[in-house]
Design a protein around this motif. Structure first.
Motif, PDB file in Angstrom:
ATOM      1  N   HIS A 171      -6.284   4.092  -6.501  1.00  0.00           N
ATOM      2  CA  HIS A 171      -6.734   2.839  -6.438  1.00  0.00           C
ATOM      3  C   HIS A 171      -7.260   2.313  -7.521  1.00  0.00           C
ATOM      4  CE1 HIS A 171      -9.254  -0.969  -5.190  1.00  0.00           C
ATOM      5  NE2 HIS A 171      -8.106  -1.228  -4.554  1.00  0.00           N
ATOM      6  N   THR A 174      -6.149  -0.522 -10.163  1.00  0.00           N
ATOM      7  CA  THR A 174      -6.484  -2.079 -10.015  1.00  0.00           C
ATOM      8  C   THR A 174      -7.749  -2.568 -11.051  1.00  0.00           C
ATOM      9  OG1 THR A 174      -8.099  -1.569  -8.032  1.00  0.00           O
ATOM     10  CG2 THR A 174      -5.861  -2.158  -7.842  1.00  0.00           C
ATOM     11  N   ILE A 177      -6.510  -4.543 -14.227  1.00  0.00           N
ATOM     12  CA  ILE A 177      -5.790  -5.493 -13.724  1.00  0.00           C
ATOM     13  C   ILE A 177      -5.740  -6.836 -14.840  1.00  0.00           C
ATOM     14  CG2 ILE A 177      -7.304  -7.287 -12.606  1.00  0.00           C
ATOM     15  CD1 ILE A 177      -5.042  -6.909 -10.295  1.00  0.00           C
ATOM     16  N   LEU A 180      -3.041  -5.462 -17.151  1.00  0.00           N
ATOM     17  CA  LEU A 180      -1.721  -5.326 -16.693  1.00  0.00           C
ATOM     18  C   LEU A 180      -1.206  -6.918 -16.321  1.00  0.00           C
ATOM     19  CD1 LEU A 180      -2.463  -2.719 -13.730  1.00  0.00           C
ATOM     20  CD2 LEU A 180      -1.590  -2.489 -16.225  1.00  0.00           C
ATOM     21  N   LYS A 181      -2.069  -8.001 -16.093  1.00  0.00           N
ATOM     22  CA  LYS A 181      -1.573  -9.155 -16.110  1.00  0.00           C
ATOM     23  C   LYS A 181      -1.199  -9.920 -17.316  1.00  0.00           C
ATOM     24  CE  LYS A 181      -4.062 -12.294 -13.599  1.00  0.00           C
ATOM     25  NZ  LYS A 181      -5.231 -13.080 -12.844  1.00  0.00           N
ATOM     26  N   VAL A 191       4.283  -1.228 -12.296  1.00  0.00           N
ATOM     27  CA  VAL A 191       3.032  -0.088 -11.443  1.00  0.00           C
ATOM     28  C   VAL A 191       3.740   0.430 -10.257  1.00  0.00           C
ATOM     29  CG1 VAL A 191       1.018   0.464 -10.710  1.00  0.00           C
ATOM     30  CG2 VAL A 191       1.313  -1.125 -12.503  1.00  0.00           C
ATOM     31  N   ALA A 219      -4.120  -1.349  -3.069  1.00  0.00           N
ATOM     32  CA  ALA A 219      -3.938  -1.637  -4.535  1.00  0.00           C
ATOM     33  C   ALA A 219      -2.552  -2.184  -4.543  1.00  0.00           C
ATOM     34  CB  ALA A 219      -3.798   0.097  -5.245  1.00  0.00           C
ATOM     35  N   THR A 222      -3.172  -5.641  -3.995  1.00  0.00           N
ATOM     36  CA  THR A 222      -3.985  -6.488  -5.068  1.00  0.00           C
ATOM     37  C   THR A 222      -3.169  -6.598  -6.370  1.00  0.00           C
ATOM     38  OG1 THR A 222      -5.873  -5.348  -4.514  1.00  0.00           O
ATOM     39  CG2 THR A 222      -6.031  -6.201  -6.822  1.00  0.00           C
ATOM     40  N   LEU A 223      -2.302  -5.684  -6.771  1.00  0.00           N
ATOM     41  CA  LEU A 223      -1.504  -5.871  -7.867  1.00  0.00           C
ATOM     42  C   LEU A 223      -0.541  -6.966  -7.743  1.00  0.00           C
ATOM     43  CD1 LEU A 223      -1.105  -2.016  -8.696  1.00  0.00           C
ATOM     44  CD2 LEU A 223      -2.398  -3.927 -10.045  1.00  0.00           C
ATOM     45  N   ILE A 228       1.727  -8.777 -10.713  1.00  0.00           N
ATOM     46  CA  ILE A 228       2.134  -7.488 -11.390  1.00  0.00           C
ATOM     47  C   ILE A 228       3.285  -7.075 -10.663  1.00  0.00           C
ATOM     48  CG2 ILE A 228       1.562  -5.343 -12.396  1.00  0.00           C
ATOM     49  CD1 ILE A 228      -1.398  -6.713 -12.365  1.00  0.00           C
ATOM     50  N   VAL A 230       5.178  -4.425  -8.711  1.00  0.00           N
ATOM     51  CA  VAL A 230       4.519  -3.072  -8.312  1.00  0.00           C
ATOM     52  C   VAL A 230       5.533  -2.534  -7.375  1.00  0.00           C
ATOM     53  CG1 VAL A 230       3.338  -4.648  -6.078  1.00  0.00           C
ATOM     54  CG2 VAL A 230       2.729  -2.014  -6.969  1.00  0.00           C
TER      55      VAL A 230
END
Length: 359
Positions: A171, A174, A177, A180-181, A191, A219, A222-223, A228, A230
């Motif tokens: 996890h 995250t 993030i 990643l964003k 991911v 996770a 959230t992504l 993102i 995923v």
């Protein structure tokens, strides 16, 4: 030289209780000094040692025809997650260590990984390619929370706008993030969260220091909510032990927001077969023969088949059944409707600090 100690029947918080002789060595040490006892009980613990890795390169090029990436970054060698089935365990033998307890208690750390990565991406020889993080060992294993080597490497990727993918069971992904964003805005990241089981009791003994299955689903959620791309890897699928969970896993990851999914049947290269057999004897003695027979059924009568073309898929009717079930439920849950295709068009060369740029 390999440390090989007599182990108790079970070791708290570790995936294996064995430390078998390195296949390249012929010297054993029958006792060691990194044993401690838990204050709660008499079950011994084994302290993790972190060792500086003097590697002078960080990007590894892969030429295997059945692996879905050409370049990978592994900030750590060995993995404290302790997954008993990990196909990377035998790589520790190239370091003169054991694929057993050494793999999860002697972790080599590439402290200079971000600098090495920046040097490579800024070199004339580098042409932008998708780079995978965790091609061998998990880049978000527990020590990453403190060292932040993976985060610094991802920041380098963002600096150069070089696309990358991540595969992890933790996890902790995250945490990054924000990076990643930014990369998602230029179609530069994907991911994959590995979900091998939804059963917490199985996960506890099979993957003792990874994130809880529920935490991995969070996770994914959230992504996905952050925009993102995923997906999830249902890997490894263990015939006779976790294969029946596939429909529920695919439903769970889809509900959490995953768009993609992949799967790989269990592989047991080199000494991994002995470690896995011993693990079954410890934790699932009633299923041992069924699991081993099912593995042999998809591996041509053996516990492992390293041939390209079959090692990632298996062979025979039961392997075909697993694949058909995967295809059925990915379609049912709306997964893999499109492929993850990242772009290199935004890549930019960034001069290394202190380096003259003549072009």
């Amino acid at each position: 030289m390999v440390i090989f100690m007599e182990r108790p029947e079970k070791v708290k918080g570790r995936g294996t209780a064995l430390n078998p002789l390195n296949r390249f060595e012929n010297v054993e040490i029958l006792e060691g000094d990194y044993v401690q006892h838990s204050p709660e009980d008499e079950m011994p613990l084994y302290r993790t040692q972190f060792i500086s890795d003097p590697s002078r390169s960080i990007l590894t090029q892969n030429d295997s025809p059945d692996v879905g990436f050409d370049f990978s970054v592994n900030p750590y060698r060995g993995c404290e997650h302790g997954c008993v089935y990990c196909f990377a365990r035998p790589t520790h033998e190239y370091l003169g260590l054991s694929a057993g307890m050494d793999f999860e208690t002697k972790i080599l750390v590439k402290h200079n990984a971000p600098e090495l990565l920046r040097d490579k991406l800024s070199s004339r020889s580098w042409k932008p390619e998708v780079v995978n993080f965790s091609g061998v060992t998990d880049c978000y294993q527990p020590i990453e929370r403190k060292l932040e080597i993976t985060r610094k490497c991802l920041d380098v990727m963002r600096e150069f706008r070089n696309p990358f993918t991540i595969i992890t069971k933790n996890h902790l992904v995250t945490r990054d993030i924000d990076i990643l964003k930014d990369m998602a805005q230029i179609n530069g990241v994907g991911v994959f969260i590995s979900v091998t089981t939804l059963n917490p009791k199985v996960a506890e003994v099979m993957e003792p220091r990874t994130s809880h299955p529920v935490s991995r689903l969070r996770a994914i959620e959230t992504l996905a909510k952050a925009g993102i791309p995923v997906g999830s890897m249902v890997a490894p699928i263990i015939p006779g032990l976790t294969d029946h969970e596939m429909p529920n896993i695919l439903k769970a990851v889809s509900n959490a927001g995953a768009s993609f999914a992949g799967m790989v049947p269990l592989r047991l290269p080199y000494v991994l077969d002995d470690l896995f057999i011993q693990w079954l004897e410890q934790h699932f003695p009633d299923r041992k023969e069924k699991v081993l027979n099912r593995i042999k059924e998809i591996r041509g009568g053996k516990l492992n088949n390293s041939d390209f073309g079959s090692r990632m898929k298996g062979e025979g009717k039961y392997a075909e059944h697993i694949r058909a079930m995967f295809d059925l439920y990915t379609n049912k849950e709306g997964l893999n409707k499109k492929r993850l295709e990242l772009s290199t068009e935004h890549f930019r060369k960034v001069t290394v600090p202190g380096q003259l740029d003549f072009f």
